[in-house]
Scaffold this motif. Structure first.
Motif, PDB file in Angstrom:
ATOM      1  N   LEU A 445       0.949  -1.269  -0.037  1.00 56.39           N
ATOM      2  CA  LEU A 445      -0.052  -0.002  -0.127  1.00 56.39           C
ATOM      3  C   LEU A 445       0.781   1.429  -0.010  1.00 56.39           C
ATOM      4  N   PRO A 446       0.147   2.656  -0.331  1.00 55.20           N
ATOM      5  CA  PRO A 446       1.196   3.630  -0.308  1.00 55.20           C
ATOM      6  C   PRO A 446       1.886   4.169   0.978  1.00 55.20           C
ATOM      7  N   VAL A 447       3.220   4.331   0.805  1.00 56.39           N
ATOM      8  CA  VAL A 447       3.855   4.403   2.155  1.00 56.39           C
ATOM      9  C   VAL A 447       3.638   5.869   3.021  1.00 56.39           C
ATOM     10  N   HIS A 448       3.367   6.840   2.051  1.00 55.27           N
ATOM     11  CA  HIS A 448       3.246   7.983   2.488  1.00 55.27           C
ATOM     12  C   HIS A 448       1.899   8.867   2.037  1.00 55.27           C
ATOM     13  N   PRO A 449       0.637   8.278   2.169  1.00 59.68           N
ATOM     14  CA  PRO A 449      -0.380   8.896   1.113  1.00 59.68           C
ATOM     15  C   PRO A 449      -0.569  10.206   1.720  1.00 59.68           C
ATOM     16  N   PRO A 450      -0.815  11.126   0.674  1.00 58.44           N
ATOM     17  CA  PRO A 450      -1.323  12.738   1.068  1.00 58.44           C
ATOM     18  C   PRO A 450      -2.555  12.652   1.971  1.00 58.44           C
ATOM     19  N   ALA A 451      -2.557  13.889   2.858  1.00 64.32           N
ATOM     20  CA  ALA A 451      -3.690  14.035   3.654  1.00 64.32           C
ATOM     21  C   ALA A 451      -4.953  14.442   2.836  1.00 64.32           C
ATOM     22  N   VAL A 452      -5.996  13.779   2.675  1.00 62.79           N
ATOM     23  CA  VAL A 452      -6.962  14.336   1.786  1.00 62.79           C
ATOM     24  C   VAL A 452      -7.721  15.086   2.489  1.00 62.79           C
ATOM     25  N   LEU A 453      -8.329  14.831   3.659  1.00 66.40           N
ATOM     26  CA  LEU A 453      -9.606  15.604   4.273  1.00 66.40           C
ATOM     27  C   LEU A 453      -9.138  15.875   5.760  1.00 66.40           C
ATOM     28  N   TRP A 462     -14.744  12.624   0.143  1.00 66.83           N
ATOM     29  CA  TRP A 462     -14.326  12.499  -0.981  1.00 66.83           C
ATOM     30  C   TRP A 462     -15.479  12.436  -2.094  1.00 66.83           C
ATOM     31  N   PRO A 463     -15.108  13.108  -3.230  1.00 65.51           N
ATOM     32  CA  PRO A 463     -16.380  13.368  -4.021  1.00 65.51           C
ATOM     33  C   PRO A 463     -16.657  12.149  -4.685  1.00 65.51           C
ATOM     34  N   GLY A 464     -15.895  11.319  -4.824  1.00 64.73           N
ATOM     35  CA  GLY A 464     -16.515   9.938  -5.355  1.00 64.73           C
ATOM     36  C   GLY A 464     -16.918   8.866  -4.575  1.00 64.73           C
ATOM     37  N   SER A 465     -17.164   9.243  -3.521  1.00 59.72           N
ATOM     38  CA  SER A 465     -17.414   8.227  -2.157  1.00 59.72           C
ATOM     39  C   SER A 465     -19.184   8.170  -2.285  1.00 59.72           C
ATOM     40  N   ALA A 466     -19.361   7.221  -1.444  1.00 65.73           N
ATOM     41  CA  ALA A 466     -20.809   6.775  -1.603  1.00 65.73           C
ATOM     42  C   ALA A 466     -21.552   7.893  -0.558  1.00 65.73           C
ATOM     43  N   ASP A 467     -20.751   8.486   0.201  1.00 63.09           N
ATOM     44  CA  ASP A 467     -21.354   9.667   1.038  1.00 63.09           C
ATOM     45  C   ASP A 467     -21.697  10.993   0.449  1.00 63.09           C
ATOM     46  N   ALA A 468     -21.345  11.155  -0.563  1.00 63.84           N
ATOM     47  CA  ALA A 468     -20.956  12.387  -1.544  1.00 63.84           C
ATOM     48  C   ALA A 468     -22.806  12.718  -1.927  1.00 63.84           C
ATOM     49  N   VAL A 469     -23.050  14.002  -1.469  1.00 67.97           N
ATOM     50  CA  VAL A 469     -24.262  14.311  -1.589  1.00 67.97           C
ATOM     51  C   VAL A 469     -24.122  15.425  -2.916  1.00 67.97           C
ATOM     52  N   ARG A 470     -24.523  14.735  -4.159  1.00 66.32           N
ATOM     53  CA  ARG A 470     -24.338  15.599  -5.450  1.00 66.32           C
ATOM     54  C   ARG A 470     -25.548  16.796  -5.618  1.00 66.32           C
ATOM     55  N   ASP A 471     -26.704  16.339  -5.123  1.00 58.17           N
ATOM     56  CA  ASP A 471     -27.688  17.292  -5.573  1.00 58.17           C
ATOM     57  C   ASP A 471     -28.665  17.802  -4.487  1.00 58.17           C
ATOM     58  N   PRO A 472     -28.014  18.393  -3.295  1.00 56.41           N
ATOM     59  CA  PRO A 472     -28.532  19.056  -2.050  1.00 56.41           C
ATOM     60  C   PRO A 472     -29.713  19.946  -2.320  1.00 56.41           C
ATOM     61  N   GLU A 473     -30.857  19.963  -1.529  1.00 59.71           N
ATOM     62  CA  GLU A 473     -31.777  20.894  -1.879  1.00 59.71           C
ATOM     63  C   GLU A 473     -30.983  22.431  -1.385  1.00 59.71           C
ATOM     64  N   GLN A 638      -9.400  19.080  -3.920  1.00 64.52           N
ATOM     65  CA  GLN A 638     -10.766  19.445  -4.038  1.00 64.52           C
ATOM     66  C   GLN A 638     -10.625  20.888  -4.185  1.00 64.52           C
ATOM     67  N   SER A 639     -11.377  21.640  -5.066  1.00 66.00           N
ATOM     68  CA  SER A 639     -11.712  22.851  -5.497  1.00 66.00           C
ATOM     69  C   SER A 639     -13.131  23.330  -5.685  1.00 66.00           C
ATOM     70  N   GLY A 640     -13.611  24.318  -5.134  1.00 69.39           N
ATOM     71  CA  GLY A 640     -14.909  24.712  -5.220  1.00 69.39           C
ATOM     72  C   GLY A 640     -14.887  26.283  -6.213  1.00 69.39           C
ATOM     73  N   ILE A 641     -14.036  26.328  -7.030  1.00 69.28           N
ATOM     74  CA  ILE A 641     -13.752  27.493  -7.836  1.00 69.28           C
ATOM     75  C   ILE A 641     -14.998  27.659  -8.882  1.00 69.28           C
ATOM     76  N   VAL A 642     -15.404  28.732  -8.817  1.00 70.11           N
ATOM     77  CA  VAL A 642     -16.477  29.148  -9.832  1.00 70.11           C
ATOM     78  C   VAL A 642     -15.722  30.107 -10.927  1.00 70.11           C
ATOM     79  N   LEU A 643     -16.101  29.529 -12.396  1.00 68.63           N
ATOM     80  CA  LEU A 643     -15.755  30.603 -13.322  1.00 68.63           C
ATOM     81  C   LEU A 643     -16.926  30.994 -14.066  1.00 68.63           C
ATOM     82  N   LEU A 644     -17.066  32.236 -14.100  1.00 69.37           N
ATOM     83  CA  LEU A 644     -18.180  32.882 -14.910  1.00 69.37           C
ATOM     84  C   LEU A 644     -17.683  33.344 -16.156  1.00 69.37           C
ATOM     85  N   LEU A 645     -18.200  32.873 -17.443  1.00 69.41           N
ATOM     86  CA  LEU A 645     -17.500  33.359 -18.502  1.00 69.41           C
ATOM     87  C   LEU A 645     -18.665  33.695 -19.427  1.00 69.41           C
TER      88      LEU A 645
END
Length: 871
Positions: A445-453, A462-473, A638-645
């Motif tokens: 396994l990875p020896v020194h995995p980066p700190a994600v959260l 993590w965005p790909g996890s089963a706990d990710a809420v993609r469509d919140p009210e 992860q990044s929540g950057i918004v680009l308005l174009l």
């Protein structure tokens, strides 16, 4: 000054430094130096009262020791007399005392450069075909950074944000930054450095990050050093480091205010230091450097001064062909930054130069540059042959002893070190690296995995996890919306706004009271204010964002008599969240990089960059390609950057018509089939909303999700004030959310024979034309979110048109542009599931430009596009 370690610079003695030029010929003659030079307070010649008499020989020696040694100082170009005198006083009064360094420090410096050399030799032996971009010849970079971190820690700095290119990165990582060599060797042997279940692909060794906490003698607390991951594109990480630094400082200020402490005692830069390492050729050649320097003293972008260290190793191209200036650091003169040139063969002088630079930066809060003049023993990389183009230089390099060997000899002569100690240090480090190599198992396994959260990201998933809420009210209570809307245009009685803005205020208040007719800017203000009330910050950056490119936003107002500025949402909402309107300088590349850096640091901020026109983003394409679209996949960032174009063909010509939607969609890793889409973790969302309500929900969704994704918005121009595009409160209230697909509610579905699928503002032109032609058999279905493609939502909508024999994709952009190349296969996958014929394209043909520059041609083309929907 003797600043070239290779002594290749052909320099004559400067005549101005010869005392005889001024008629000063008697070395024993004495002169009162008061008012001429700043003298050493411990000098035997110093007099507390009366003339301060020095012999001429002593004066000359003092000035040569100060200015004609192994550090050269450029500060006389500064327009600030205070800064010039500060330097003169510091250098001339401390030169003798500051040149002394204790034995313990010298041994620390030797350990750094000796271990660096051992690592490079070990890597060359074990991995001879790897491009490692070693530090051989430039080992003094390590004592430079060590001295800087030590000075920063002792002054109370808590965080260092560090951006650097590939040169010497592995040396820094595995020594000062405590990155385990076993993790490096694990990766070099082909092992994973990122947990496989996260679905990321990682990056090369010369881009690895680290974030250790380092304890330095004399510091009250450890200092955290965050080395940012970087792309291969040189200097692109530097504005990202600036943005992250400012956001970190902003968080500290808010925490101080929350604790009731005096925030005036924490200026920008007091607690957080931005350090930027550069190569000499890229510092001169990359325009992002000029853009980043231009940000350094601007109110919404300053970080209290960056320390720039140019590791001046020379480039494969000789300097005479690589730059038009004498020194690579000359670009820094655009902001009058002082420059300290130092000979890298003398690590003690390097440490001294760094300490002086940090003192300047800490006192004045401005950028400072250290030109660390070294060389590289190999070529551009270890597999390169530099003698192809620089034979004389490399004859000299190959015949000379290393920096570590020279310093070792000096310390042995000074009896600071004995030869056996030096041999033992090298041997023990070589044995340590060998043991680390043996321990590296690529199948493990990875020896020194980066700190994600970790840190401020601890509450997210993590965005790909089963706990990710993609469509919140994302709806908000009516009373909150009404209060925010009123606050957004409320000004003090004695504040005089521009007469034309009185209508803006009046229309907004009327829409709020009626609950309908909410335009784009109002919906945006409601999103901002409601997020602020929930404790989130909002930062929108770009050119003229306070008023908006199209004079639509007016989130900041200017008193017409005093030019005083008010941000109504900040002034009128009693909440912790703040709105920062950062009117930027005329830059895209560095400014977008800066905002992206902000997004890395603070998940509780809505960071927005707005282009004046959509196509302005192409000046920042490097940031989009190497950070926004791929940062999560490469570095788990992860990044929540918004680009308005702003996007839409409206007769503006080839430029300012298109945000190049096709490019954004091409960068998306969106799935091609419904089956793979269900579990896909899409790298970024690309949307083309057609109503203010949709925009409102998109902005709130960025924060209400329990993860972060970049959001690319093809934002409106013509729709900003179009009455038909207005929204009502009912579309923003609880129970509502963003709709990836908007069905046509105005038709009898049983009568529809053709469904026109489309995206963007063309919908309103078609709806108007359909009414004029009385064609109820045509349905207009808007696909508002293009990535991820809304397979399920579109399938559900199209199922309700059983009589529709023809499904058409219509767009106003040329066929080779816009969304067509993205939607074609995906639409066909939906139609195949419905048992319908393949989608038909209608719209403009292929073109080399987004739109014609001749009005008559544009009008004819646009008319043909609209008519195509009804043919």
């Amino acid at each position: 000054a003797r600043i070239d370690p290779l002594d290749l610079l052909q320099r004559e003695e400067v005549a101005a430094l010869d005392p005889t030029r001024y008629g000063l010929t008697d070395a024993g003659a004495t002169y009162d130096v008061n008012g001429i030079i700043w003298t050493d307070p411990f000098s035997p010649y110093r007099s507390e009262s009366g003339p301060n008499e020095w012999p001429l020989a002593r004066i000359v020696q003092h000035m040569r020791t100060t200015y004609v040694g192994r550090i050269a100082y450029e500060y006389m170009h500064s327009p600030s007399k205070t800064e010039r005198l500060w330097f003169s006083h510091l250098l001339e009064s401390e030169s003798q005392a500051a040149s002394k360094m204790d034995a313990q420090r010298k041994r620390r410096i030797y350990g750094l450069i000796a271990r660096s050399e051992v690592l490079d030799q070990f890597m060359q032996l074990k991995f001879p075909n790897v491009k490692r971009y070693g530090l051989e010849g430039g080992e003094s970079m390590l004592p430079a950074l060590d001295a800087l971190f030590s000075s920063a820690a002792q002054s109370g700095v808590e965080h260092v944000v560090l951006a650097m290119p590939h040169r010497g990165r592995l040396n820094l990582l595995t020594d000062i930054l405590q990155y385990p060599p076993v993790a490096l060797f694990h990766k070099l042997k082909g092992g994973l450095d990122i947990p496989q279940e996260l679905g990321a692909s990682g990056d090369v060794i010369s881009h690895l990050p680290a974030s250790p906490s380092l304890q330095y003698e004399g510091a009250q607390k450890p200092i955290k050093v965050s080395l940012l991951p970087n792309p291969s594109h040189l200097e692109a990480a530097n504005p990202v480091a600036l943005g992250k630094t400012r956001a970190k400082q902003f968080s500290l200020l808010k925490s101080l205010a929350r604790d009731g402490l005096d925030i005036d005692k924490c200026r920008p830069g007091d607690r957080v230091l931005c350090v930027q390492l550069h190569g000499d050729a890229s510092f001169t050649g990359q325009g992002i450097i000029m853009e980043g320097l231009g940000l350094s003293n601007l109110p919404h972008y300053t970080v209290g001064g960056s320390v720039h260290i140019v590791v001046n190793i020379g480039y494969t191209t000789p300097a005479s062909s690589a730059r038009s200036s004498l020194y690579c650091s000359d670009v820094g003169k655009m902001i009058n930054a002082p420059v300290l040139h130092v000979n890298g063969d003398y690590p003690e002088d390097v440490a001294r130069a760094v300490e002086i630079a940090f003192k300047y930066r800490n006192y004045f809060g401005k950028d400072v540059i250290i030109d660390l003049i070294v060389y590289r023993r190999w070529g551009h990389n270890e597999l390169d042959e530099p003698a192809f183009t620089q034979p004389l230089m490399y004859d000299k390099i190959r015949s000379r002893r290393s920096v570590a060997a020279l310093y070792e000899e000096q310390l042995i002569n000074e009896e600071v070190l004995v030869e056996d100690e030096a041999t033992s240090l090298r041997t023990s480090h070589r044995d340590f690296l060998a043991s680390q190599l043996s321990a590296a198992d690529p199948s493990a396994l990875p020896v020194h995995p980066p700190a994600v959260l970790s840190g401020p990201w601890a509450g997210l998933v993590w965005p790909g996890s089963a706990d990710a809420v993609r469509d919140p009210e994302t709806g908000v209570e009516h009373g909150v919306l009404l209060g925010v809307g009123r606050a957004s245009v409320a000004v003090p009685e004695d504040f005089e706004i521009h007469p034309r803005l009185k209508r803006h205020v009046k229309h907004r208040l009327q829409a709020l009271e009626s609950g309908a007719g909410l335009d784009w800017a109002t919906a945006e203000a409601l999103a901002f204010g409601s997020l602020m009330l929930e404790g989130n910050d909002v930062r929108i950056s770009g050119q003229d964002v306070g008023r908006g490119t199209f004079s639509q936003r007016h989130a900041m107002l200017v008193d017409q008599r005093t030019e005083g500025v008010i941000v109504p949402l900040n002034a009128n909402l009693d909440c912790e969240g703040r709105l920062e309107l950062a009117n930027s300088h005329l830059s895209e590349l560095a400014v977008l990089g800066f905002e992206y850096g902000v997004s890395w640091e603070k998940p509780d901020i809505l960071p927005i960059w707005e282009a004046q026109f959509g196509d302005f983003f192409n000046g920042a394409q490097v940031i989009i390609d190497t950070f926004i679209s791929s940062g999560e996949t490469k570095w788990l960032k992860q990044s929540g950057i918004v680009l308005l174009l702003p996007h839409g063909l409206d007769g503006a010509g080839p430029e300012h018509s298109s945000c190049r939607l096709e490019r954004m969609l091409q960068l998306s890793n969106d799935a091609f089939t419904p089956e793979t889409a269900s579990s896909a973790n899409v790298n970024m969302n690309v949307v083309f909303p057609t109503t203010p309500a949709q925009y409102f929900h998109l902005l709130r969704r960025q924060i209400k999700r329990n993860f972060r994704k970049p959001l690319i918005v093809a934002s409106p121009k013509a729709l900003l004030r179009l009455p038909a595009a207005a929204s009502s409160f009912t579309e923003l209230e609880p129970g509502t959310r963003f709709q990836p697909v908007i069905d046509d509610a105005s038709v009898d579905k049983a009568q529809v024979s053709r469904v026109v699928c489309l995206t963007g503002k063309l919908y309103y032109d078609l709806a108007k034309e359909r009414q004029a032609r009385q064609r109820p058999d045509i349905a207009l279905v808007r696909i508002e979110e293009l990535s991820p493609f809304p397979f399920r939502e579109l399938l559900r909508v199209l199922q309700e048109y059983p009589g529709a024999a023809e499904i058409v994709w219509l767009q106003e952009e040329p066929r080779n542009q816009g969304a067509w190349t993205h939607v074609e296969n995906r639409l066909n996958a939906v139609l195949e599931e419905l048992g319908k014929a393949r989608v038909v394209y209608q719209g403009r043909g292929e073109d080399a430009v987004p739109a014609p520059g001749i009005g008559r041609i544009y009008a004819a083309q646009q008319k043909a596009v609209i008519e195509a929907a009804f043919e």
